[in-house]
Design a protein around this motif. Sequence first.
Motif, PDB file in Angstrom:
ATOM      1  N   VAL A 188       0.835  -1.201   0.000  1.00 42.22           N
ATOM      2  CA  VAL A 188       0.000   0.000   0.000  1.00 42.22           C
ATOM      3  C   VAL A 188       0.870   1.253   0.000  1.00 42.22           C
ATOM      4  CG1 VAL A 188      -1.642   1.341   1.379  1.00 42.22           C
ATOM      5  CG2 VAL A 188      -1.980  -1.116   1.065  1.00 42.22           C
ATOM      6  N   ARG A 189       1.907   1.267   0.793  1.00 41.78           N
ATOM      7  CA  ARG A 189       2.776   2.453   0.877  1.00 41.78           C
ATOM      8  C   ARG A 189       3.621   2.627  -0.376  1.00 41.78           C
ATOM      9  NH1 ARG A 189       0.914   0.818   5.242  1.00 41.78           N
ATOM     10  NH2 ARG A 189       0.733   2.098   7.123  1.00 41.78           N
ATOM     11  N   LEU A 190       4.076   1.515  -0.969  1.00 41.63           N
ATOM     12  CA  LEU A 190       4.844   1.620  -2.200  1.00 41.63           C
ATOM     13  C   LEU A 190       3.982   2.137  -3.348  1.00 41.63           C
ATOM     14  CD1 LEU A 190       6.994  -1.652  -2.109  1.00 41.63           C
ATOM     15  CD2 LEU A 190       7.671   0.654  -1.457  1.00 41.63           C
ATOM     16  N   GLU A 191       2.765   1.639  -3.442  1.00 42.13           N
ATOM     17  CA  GLU A 191       1.875   2.100  -4.500  1.00 42.13           C
ATOM     18  C   GLU A 191       1.488   3.569  -4.299  1.00 42.13           C
ATOM     19  OE1 GLU A 191      -1.301  -0.660  -4.378  1.00 42.13           O
ATOM     20  OE2 GLU A 191      -0.088  -2.345  -5.099  1.00 42.13           O
ATOM     21  N   GLY A 192       1.371   3.996  -3.033  1.00 45.10           N
ATOM     22  CA  GLY A 192       1.082   5.403  -2.780  1.00 45.10           C
ATOM     23  C   GLY A 192       2.211   6.313  -3.228  1.00 45.10           C
ATOM     24  N   LEU A 193       3.455   5.915  -2.925  1.00 43.44           N
ATOM     25  CA  LEU A 193       4.593   6.707  -3.384  1.00 43.44           C
ATOM     26  C   LEU A 193       4.717   6.673  -4.906  1.00 43.44           C
ATOM     27  CD1 LEU A 193       7.315   5.766  -0.731  1.00 43.44           C
ATOM     28  CD2 LEU A 193       6.098   7.925  -0.954  1.00 43.44           C
ATOM     29  N   GLY A 194       4.384   5.545  -5.520  1.00 42.47           N
ATOM     30  CA  GLY A 194       4.404   5.475  -6.981  1.00 42.47           C
ATOM     31  C   GLY A 194       3.385   6.385  -7.620  1.00 42.47           C
ATOM     32  N   ALA A 195       2.225   6.503  -6.992  1.00 43.37           N
ATOM     33  CA  ALA A 195       1.213   7.425  -7.504  1.00 43.37           C
ATOM     34  C   ALA A 195       1.697   8.871  -7.434  1.00 43.37           C
ATOM     35  CB  ALA A 195      -0.090   7.253  -6.714  1.00 43.37           C
ATOM     36  N   VAL A 196       2.469   9.190  -6.395  1.00 42.41           N
ATOM     37  CA  VAL A 196       3.024  10.544  -6.286  1.00 42.41           C
ATOM     38  C   VAL A 196       3.988  10.826  -7.444  1.00 42.41           C
ATOM     39  CG1 VAL A 196       4.488  12.039  -4.878  1.00 42.41           C
ATOM     40  CG2 VAL A 196       2.732  10.634  -3.787  1.00 42.41           C
ATOM     41  N   VAL A 197       4.801   9.827  -7.820  1.00 44.94           N
ATOM     42  CA  VAL A 197       5.729  10.002  -8.939  1.00 44.94           C
ATOM     43  C   VAL A 197       4.975  10.253 -10.236  1.00 44.94           C
ATOM     44  CG1 VAL A 197       7.500   8.855 -10.326  1.00 44.94           C
ATOM     45  CG2 VAL A 197       7.525   8.630  -7.842  1.00 44.94           C
ATOM     46  N   THR A 198       3.932   9.453 -10.488  1.00 43.68           N
ATOM     47  CA  THR A 198       3.142   9.639 -11.708  1.00 43.68           C
ATOM     48  C   THR A 198       2.453  11.004 -11.717  1.00 43.68           C
ATOM     49  OG1 THR A 198       2.756   7.246 -11.756  1.00 43.68           O
ATOM     50  CG2 THR A 198       1.335   8.623 -13.132  1.00 43.68           C
ATOM     51  N   LEU A 199       1.916  11.408 -10.549  1.00 40.81           N
ATOM     52  CA  LEU A 199       1.242  12.711 -10.457  1.00 40.81           C
ATOM     53  C   LEU A 199       2.217  13.853 -10.717  1.00 40.81           C
ATOM     54  CD1 LEU A 199      -1.219  14.465  -9.711  1.00 40.81           C
ATOM     55  CD2 LEU A 199      -0.502  14.270  -7.314  1.00 40.81           C
ATOM     56  N   MET A 200       3.391  13.806 -10.122  1.00 39.46           N
ATOM     57  CA  MET A 200       4.360  14.876 -10.311  1.00 39.46           C
ATOM     58  C   MET A 200       4.881  14.912 -11.753  1.00 39.46           C
ATOM     59  SD  MET A 200       4.491  16.578  -7.585  1.00 39.46           S
ATOM     60  CE  MET A 200       5.872  17.603  -8.099  1.00 39.46           C
TER      61      MET A 200
END
Length: 318
Positions: A179-191
């Motif tokens: 869950v935490r890895l996917e959340g950080l990955g979503a931040v990368v895609t968003l940025m």
Amino acid sequence: VVANSVFAFLRLFIFSKGAAKAAATLFRNMAFAVFRSPMRFFETTPLGRIVNRFSYDAETLDFVLLEKLNASVASTFWLLSAITVITAVQPIMAAVLSIVLYLYYKLQLFYRKTSVQLQRLDSISRSPIQAHFNETLNGAVTVRAFSAQSRFAQHLEHTVEENARAILAFSAAARWLGVRLEGLGAVVTLMTGFLCWLFRGSISGELTGLALLWASNFTISLTFMVKNSTEAESKFNSVERMLHYADLVPEAPLEISEDGAAQDEDRERQRASSAVLVKDATPSGKDASPTETALAGQVNRKHWPSLGKLEFRDVVLS
């Protein structure tokens, strides 16, 4: 494409051949050490623990560990490719990726300590299941004679539940990390998408699509790398358990020459172990018996029969 295919083939070939050779060598050493162990080892070690080494741990070394190590290497190269493409399209993303990679690293350190111990609990809790099942089959007649079927069934259910708790805890820890890895990955895609929109005047649509695609691959690759590397480390618990059995103290040497030199390859360990036993068992100032001397790897031939027969001298029966 051709270069990538050749590299993938070579990676799989090297990993498969090396893992197969290592697994065969470790299994052979463990089997030899167990077969050469003295009877006290089998009397003090539950059979299920031995079976678990030759079944679950050997299977982990043959298949699971190879899969996790290969996936870790592959995801590492995918991750490096994603970082290269993203920073080439948007150089400012290097700062964002540095922060995200640092957070990933801290999460991995936190998860590694837990996953290794949970994997050890899983491996340890499997042995009582196999031991109890084997003992029940061997003593089925006695169990029926004393009408203890329900008690044995309850004990088996208890051991299975203990193992299920360890597996559930390991799976829950993996989902906590996911869950935490996917959340950080979503931040990368968003940025990545935000920066591409912010500099839309200087970046073409093709490069924007490429950056977004590799931003998504960055998330997948980093998640796979962290999970597979930590799981591979936890699976090395099986290697540790097999190495422990491969280093068991053997029984007396297979062959002893006339001058008392042990010819077996495990002579030194046996002599060191037996010397301690003889020293502890022999009173001070008293010579060791021929049996004790033989255990230490030294034979005095005059105390031992040279033929397989018994001769009675001066025997009186009344």
